[in-house]
Structure formats: C-alpha cells, structure tokens
Design a protein around this motif. Structure first.
Motif, mmCIF file in Angstrom:
data_model
loop_
_atom_site.group_PDB
_atom_site.id
_atom_site.type_symbol
_atom_site.label_atom_id
_atom_site.label_comp_id
_atom_site.label_asym_id
_atom_site.label_seq_id
_atom_site.Cartn_x
_atom_site.Cartn_y
_atom_site.Cartn_z
ATOM 1 N N LEU A 1 16.369 -20.919 29.877
ATOM 2 C CA LEU A 1 14.948 -21.078 29.559
ATOM 3 C C LEU A 1 14.055 -20.124 30.342
ATOM 4 C CD1 LEU A 1 14.960 -24.967 29.373
ATOM 5 C CD2 LEU A 1 14.499 -23.418 27.452
ATOM 6 N N SER A 2 14.546 -19.586 31.449
ATOM 7 C CA SER A 2 13.742 -18.605 32.181
ATOM 8 C C SER A 2 13.550 -17.328 31.368
ATOM 9 C CB SER A 2 14.390 -18.280 33.532
ATOM 10 O OG SER A 2 15.662 -17.694 33.349
ATOM 11 N N PHE A 3 14.354 -17.162 30.299
ATOM 12 C CA PHE A 3 14.222 -16.002 29.413
ATOM 13 C C PHE A 3 13.365 -16.305 28.180
ATOM 14 C CE2 PHE A 3 18.450 -14.851 31.356
ATOM 15 C CZ PHE A 3 18.001 -13.717 32.017
ATOM 16 N N LEU A 4 12.698 -17.437 28.151
ATOM 17 C CA LEU A 4 11.981 -17.883 26.951
ATOM 18 C C LEU A 4 10.993 -16.845 26.425
ATOM 19 C CD1 LEU A 4 11.531 -20.339 25.011
ATOM 20 C CD2 LEU A 4 9.670 -21.026 26.534
ATOM 21 N N GLN A 5 10.264 -16.183 27.307
ATOM 22 C CA GLN A 5 9.244 -15.221 26.880
ATOM 23 C C GLN A 5 9.664 -13.766 27.112
ATOM 24 O OE1 GLN A 5 7.190 -16.398 25.044
ATOM 25 N NE2 GLN A 5 6.600 -18.467 25.691
ATOM 26 N N ILE A 6 10.967 -13.542 27.219
ATOM 27 C CA ILE A 6 11.492 -12.188 27.433
ATOM 28 C C ILE A 6 11.938 -11.593 26.102
ATOM 29 C CG2 ILE A 6 13.319 -10.870 28.593
ATOM 30 C CD1 ILE A 6 11.117 -11.973 30.439
ATOM 31 N N ASP A 7 11.750 -10.287 25.940
ATOM 32 C CA ASP A 7 12.182 -9.602 24.716
ATOM 33 C C ASP A 7 13.689 -9.748 24.511
ATOM 34 O OD1 ASP A 7 9.595 -8.727 24.543
ATOM 35 O OD2 ASP A 7 10.013 -6.666 25.145
ATOM 36 N N TYR A 8 14.103 -9.704 23.242
ATOM 37 C CA TYR A 8 15.528 -9.607 22.940
ATOM 38 C C TYR A 8 16.070 -8.321 23.596
ATOM 39 C CZ TYR A 8 15.637 -13.089 19.066
ATOM 40 O OH TYR A 8 15.589 -14.245 18.300
ATOM 41 N N HIS B 1 11.883 -30.453 29.738
ATOM 42 C CA HIS B 1 10.520 -30.446 29.195
ATOM 43 C C HIS B 1 9.727 -29.277 29.792
ATOM 44 C CE1 HIS B 1 10.254 -34.821 27.574
ATOM 45 N NE2 HIS B 1 11.492 -34.351 27.487
ATOM 46 N N ILE B 2 9.102 -28.504 28.926
ATOM 47 C CA ILE B 2 8.309 -27.340 29.333
ATOM 48 C C ILE B 2 6.863 -27.556 28.910
ATOM 49 C CG2 ILE B 2 7.967 -24.852 28.971
ATOM 50 C CD1 ILE B 2 10.967 -24.655 28.418
ATOM 51 N N PRO B 3 5.888 -27.338 29.780
ATOM 52 C CA PRO B 3 4.481 -27.489 29.389
ATOM 53 C C PRO B 3 4.145 -26.634 28.170
ATOM 54 C CG PRO B 3 4.654 -27.190 31.766
ATOM 55 C CD PRO B 3 6.031 -26.968 31.212
ATOM 56 N N VAL B 4 3.365 -27.200 27.262
ATOM 57 C CA VAL B 4 3.002 -26.493 26.028
ATOM 58 C C VAL B 4 2.383 -25.132 26.337
ATOM 59 C CG1 VAL B 4 1.439 -26.542 24.042
ATOM 60 C CG2 VAL B 4 2.751 -28.577 24.634
ATOM 61 N N SER B 5 1.558 -25.073 27.384
ATOM 62 C CA SER B 5 0.883 -23.820 27.721
ATOM 63 C C SER B 5 1.865 -22.712 28.089
ATOM 64 C CB SER B 5 -0.090 -24.050 28.887
ATOM 65 O OG SER B 5 0.608 -24.536 30.027
ATOM 66 N N GLU B 6 2.998 -23.084 28.702
ATOM 67 C CA GLU B 6 3.993 -22.086 29.091
ATOM 68 C C GLU B 6 4.860 -21.652 27.917
ATOM 69 O OE1 GLU B 6 4.384 -20.432 31.909
ATOM 70 O OE2 GLU B 6 2.648 -21.448 32.749
ATOM 71 N N ALA B 7 4.984 -22.505 26.915
ATOM 72 C CA ALA B 7 5.855 -22.212 25.780
ATOM 73 C C ALA B 7 5.173 -21.362 24.713
ATOM 74 C CB ALA B 7 6.351 -23.515 25.148
ATOM 75 N N LYS B 8 3.840 -21.254 24.779
ATOM 76 C CA LYS B 8 3.127 -20.445 23.787
ATOM 77 C C LYS B 8 3.445 -18.971 24.003
ATOM 78 C CE LYS B 8 -0.783 -23.561 22.915
ATOM 79 N NZ LYS B 8 -2.233 -23.768 23.128
ATOM 80 N N ARG B 9 3.600 -18.273 22.887
ATOM 81 C CA ARG B 9 3.938 -16.853 22.960
ATOM 82 C C ARG B 9 2.778 -16.067 23.564
ATOM 83 N NH1 ARG B 9 4.869 -11.806 20.610
ATOM 84 N NH2 ARG B 9 7.001 -11.411 19.909
ATOM 85 N N PRO B 10 3.080 -15.142 24.493
ATOM 86 C CA PRO B 10 2.009 -14.332 25.083
ATOM 87 C C PRO B 10 1.430 -13.360 24.057
ATOM 88 C CG PRO B 10 4.153 -13.572 25.818
ATOM 89 C CD PRO B 10 4.399 -14.834 25.047
ATOM 90 N N PRO B 11 0.292 -12.717 24.343
ATOM 91 C CA PRO B 11 -0.291 -11.738 23.418
ATOM 92 C C PRO B 11 0.706 -10.644 23.076
ATOM 93 C CG PRO B 11 -1.812 -12.234 25.203
ATOM 94 C CD PRO B 11 -0.515 -12.902 25.550
ATOM 95 N N PRO B 12 0.544 -9.974 21.925
ATOM 96 C CA PRO B 12 1.515 -8.975 21.468
ATOM 97 C C PRO B 12 1.800 -7.878 22.472
ATOM 98 C CG PRO B 12 -0.070 -9.457 19.743
ATOM 99 C CD PRO B 12 -0.538 -10.183 20.962
ATOM 100 N N SER B 13 0.786 -7.460 23.230
ATOM 101 C CA SER B 13 1.008 -6.382 24.181
ATOM 102 C C SER B 13 0.259 -6.672 25.462
ATOM 103 C CB SER B 13 0.540 -5.041 23.610
ATOM 104 O OG SER B 13 0.626 -4.036 24.586
ATOM 105 N N CYS B 14 0.905 -6.419 26.583
ATOM 106 C CA CYS B 14 0.232 -6.589 27.863
ATOM 107 C C CYS B 14 0.128 -5.258 28.588
ATOM 108 C CB CYS B 14 0.934 -7.635 28.724
ATOM 109 S SG CYS B 14 2.710 -7.445 28.787
#
Length: 447
Positions: A32-39, A209-222
């Motif tokens: 789950l630590s890779f949840l918001q990491i690119d493939y 359980h992961i907070p909803v705020s953390e599970a939301k996808r970040p903006p397309p580009s940072c």
C-alpha cells in the motif's frame, strides 16, 4: 524521425479463467505504500523476427497461457468504502479481467537509433512504453499489466508497465521469462503453479483502512515550470570497472569480513559522485534509498520465487560533508549495513507504524527537487537477457518514463557478462558536471 503509432489495443485474458479460483489477495503496508506511485516501466529491444513468425498472434496466444500461471496480473484492484470511519480499503481480485496488449509501429526507427552511443536517450523512446502516468490506485479501473509491442524498421521493442502493489521486479521478470518460454516452445504444462506470498504480520488487521484523503489520486502533474529539465543517461560499468571499485572499497574498509556486493559498490560510487555536483550545502542531509527484497528477511523466510510485491525502500542517511569527506569504502559500508539491518523485527515495526500513521502517500517521487536523494531501483541480478520469445535474445534493456526524478538510478544486468548498466535520471546541469568529472569517469565505460 518518425513517430510511434499504436494501431490496435486489446485485452488478453487467461485461457482458463477458473484456474485462479477467484483468489482475493490482501495488501500489506509494503504494498500500500506504493498506492500513489506510477506503474514501473521497462522494455526489451530485440532483432526483427522472420516475416513468417506471426509475431503479434504468437505473443498474444502465449500471453494468455502465461496469465493462466501468473493470474494476479489479469486481476483488478478493488476499493471498498468504509463509511463507519471515512476510510477505504483495497485488495487484488484475481477475476481474470485480463492484461492490455497494444500493437504499435515505428517503421522509420531502427535499432541503431535506440542503441545510441555514449548512453544517450532519444526523446522518442518514451513512446515505446505504454500507459503513461498510470498510478497503482488506477488499478481499480485499469489493467494491472499493460504491454506494448512496437514493430520497428529492423527490430521489435516489448515495453510494459505493471501495478507495483501486485508484483515487484523479482515477480515481473520471472513472469516475463515464463511468457518468453511459452512463446518460444508453445508449451505451458511444464511450469509449476504460482506460489503466492501469503505473508501477513501478526497483530495487523486486514484489510488495512486508509483515510479517504490519502487514497484520492494526486493532481496529474506535480512538476513546476521553474524546475530544471531531467535527462536520462546510461553509465556502463564493465566487469573490470566493478572489480576495480570493489578493490578500492576493500582497501579503504580494510576488513576481510565485510562483503560488499557489486550493486553496493556501484551505488556508492554513483551516490558520492552525484552529490558532489548537486550544489547542496555541506551540512545538508543526503539519502540513498535501496530497494531490498524481503523474501529472505522475514521470519519464517518466504520462498525465493514466491509471487507478489516484497520490496522495501530502505534508506541510508548522512550529511553531504560526511559522504564526501569519507571515501568510497565508507559509503559502500553504509549501504551494506543498511541492507543487512533489515531484520524481521525492524520490518514488523515499520509495518505497524505505517498502519498507525497512514500519511503522505501522495507525496510520491516527484517532490524531490533538491537532488538530495538517490533511489536505487531494479537489480543487476535480474536475468534480462535470457528472455527469448522464439526469434532471438534481447539486444538491449531500458527503463521507461515512470516515477522519474533527479537522482533515480535503475540498475540492469549489462549485455556483457559481469557488467552493470546504470540508467541515471538527473537534472541536466548536474549531468553535464558529472560527465566532466574524471574521478567519476575513471570507473565508467563511456563508449
């Protein structure tokens, strides 16, 4: 130079969708630590097969058989809303939904265009990889494995990306080897059933359980417009380069008991050399993250080839002053001790703390603007050049554009026995300085 054109896209499903038994795979903190990491993206370059090989149909048919064995790749990520505490949970559902297969053409691009001298990368190479900007959290609607086969003027490039929560490099390269064997021989019956990791830490309730705020996808580009441009470059370490580096490490360490691996010696050389030109102040902290395979670190140990993600990015931290004032041996020892210190107790502590404090999942990899951190990904231990799909072995390997930031290193087995290729992503100004550094270049093969 011509463009890469995708001419078809389809879903390839396992030939026998019942084999997985609709398996449900729970996800650990390490997944789950890779949840918001690119493939992660990788690719292999091959010579062109004969015209009567029926390339695309054979690759798709053998992929279907390979997905029978590696059925989690044909599944999907499932998200569950936990309304009682405003959290979400995830698991992998092995439902046979299938992997995506893209067929592309680049008729004006030749093998020599990709195999550039001096380790340079042409801008068009990013188009040889599929599914740009897919993150692990997108596995709810997107395939967990995406493949793109690009037919070139005189070669074939097989690029792929995969969801890091379902597998790591160990599992992905084993899958690729199985797929190539099936395509080459036409047989799948001799392969052993898949061994899932089935590893969970006692005292942690699943699903996590992961907070909803953390599970939301970040903006397309940072990326910020003011941030310098990164460039990719391959630095080749010959067998002799590596032997010389290890001899230097051993002479500085002065210990016969300390076994510094080739990966650790090369990583230490890259760390010190890059930080030397980073422009960081001497009191600033610098980090070297190394992807550690946990299969043999946990207790009881898992099978070496069990399927799943069992990677933990362990981090060595020191100051710029300490790193540069000490020698190569000191830096290599820091990395060596970091890897050996990943005990079952330490990993258990990390996982328990992660569950208690789920945060900063969206920070990803693109937040590192200072180039104070090196991430050593992939491994020269992966057997990349022994994947023959039936018309010849690969003649090149490459990492794709995912998770790019200045300081990322992807280490691959070199085409010459005992050598290592380091695909390096750096701010262009740091790269220019590195290429003029004779102390660095002394241990690198530039041609």
């Amino acid at each position: 130079m011509g463009y890469v054109t995708v001419i078809s896209s389809s879903i390839v499903r396992p030939q026998n969708t019942n084999q997985s038994g609709q398996t449900k795979i729970h996800l650990t903190p390490f997944d789950l630590s890779f949840l918001q990491i690119d493939y992660p993206t990788r690719g292999l370059l091959f010579p062109k097969p004969d015209q009567d090989f029926h390339l695309i149909s054979r690759l798709k048919a053998s992929l279907s058989l390979a997905l029978d064995i590696y059925f989690p790749f044909a599944g999907r990520l499932v998200k569950t809303d936990n309304l009682e505490d405003n959290t979400v949970s995830f698991f992998i559902h092995c439902d046979g939904s299938g992997a995506r297969f893209n067929h592309a053409e680049a008729k004006s691009i030749s093998v020599s265009d990709l195999l550039q001298p001096h380790g340079c990368f042409p801008d068009f190479t990013k188009h040889f990889f599929p599914a740009d900007d897919l993150k692990s959290s997108d596995g709810v609607t997107e395939p967990l494995l995406v493949i793109q086969v690009t037919e070139m003027k005189d070669g074939v490039f097989i690029g792929y990306c995969y969801n890091h929560m379902v597998a790591d490099g160990v599992s992905m390269w084993r899958f690729l080897h199985t797929w190539s064997e099936i395509c080459s021989s036409g047989l799948a019956s001799e392969h052993s059933p898949l061994v899932l990791k089935k590893w969970f830490l006692k005292g942690i309730d699943y699903p996590i359980h992961i907070p909803v705020s953390e599970a939301k996808r970040p903006p397309p580009s940072c990326e910020l417009s003011s941030v310098p441009i990164t460039k990719d470059r391959v630095f080749r370490f010959s067998k002799k380069n590596i032997s010389d580096l290890k001899a230097k490490v051993n002479s500085e360490v002065g210990s016969t008991e300390m076994k510094i691996s080739s990966l650790q010696a090369v990583s230490a050389h890259m760390w010190r050399s890059i930080i030397r030109h980073s422009g960081l102040s001497r009191e600033k902290e610098t980090h070297c993250k190394v992807a550690v395979d946990l299969r043999q670190k946990v207790s009881p140990p898992l099978e070496k080839d069990c399927f799943g993600n069992m990677i933990y990015n362990a981090q060595a931290t020191t100051t710029v002053e300490e790193l540069l004032d000490h020698g190569l041996g000191w830096a290599a020892m820091r990395i060596n001790k970091l890897v050996s210190s990943q005990t079952n107790e330490k990993l258990k502590s990390f996982a328990e703390d992660w569950v208690r404090n789920v945060k900063n999942l969206k920070s990803g990899l693109c937040s590192r603007k200072d180039c104070d951190t090196l991430l050593v990904a992939s491994s020269p231990r992966f057997d990349v050049y022994n994947n023959d799909f039936g018309w010849g072995k690969p003649i090149g390997v490459q990492g794709g554009p995912g998770n790019s930031f200045s300081g990322k290193l992807a280490l691959f087995q070199g085409i010459e026995e005992g050598s290592i290729d380091v695909q390096t992503t750096l701010w262009s100004d740091i790269l220019v300085k590195l290429l003029a550094d004779m102390e660095f270049l002394e241990h690198v093969t530039t041609e």
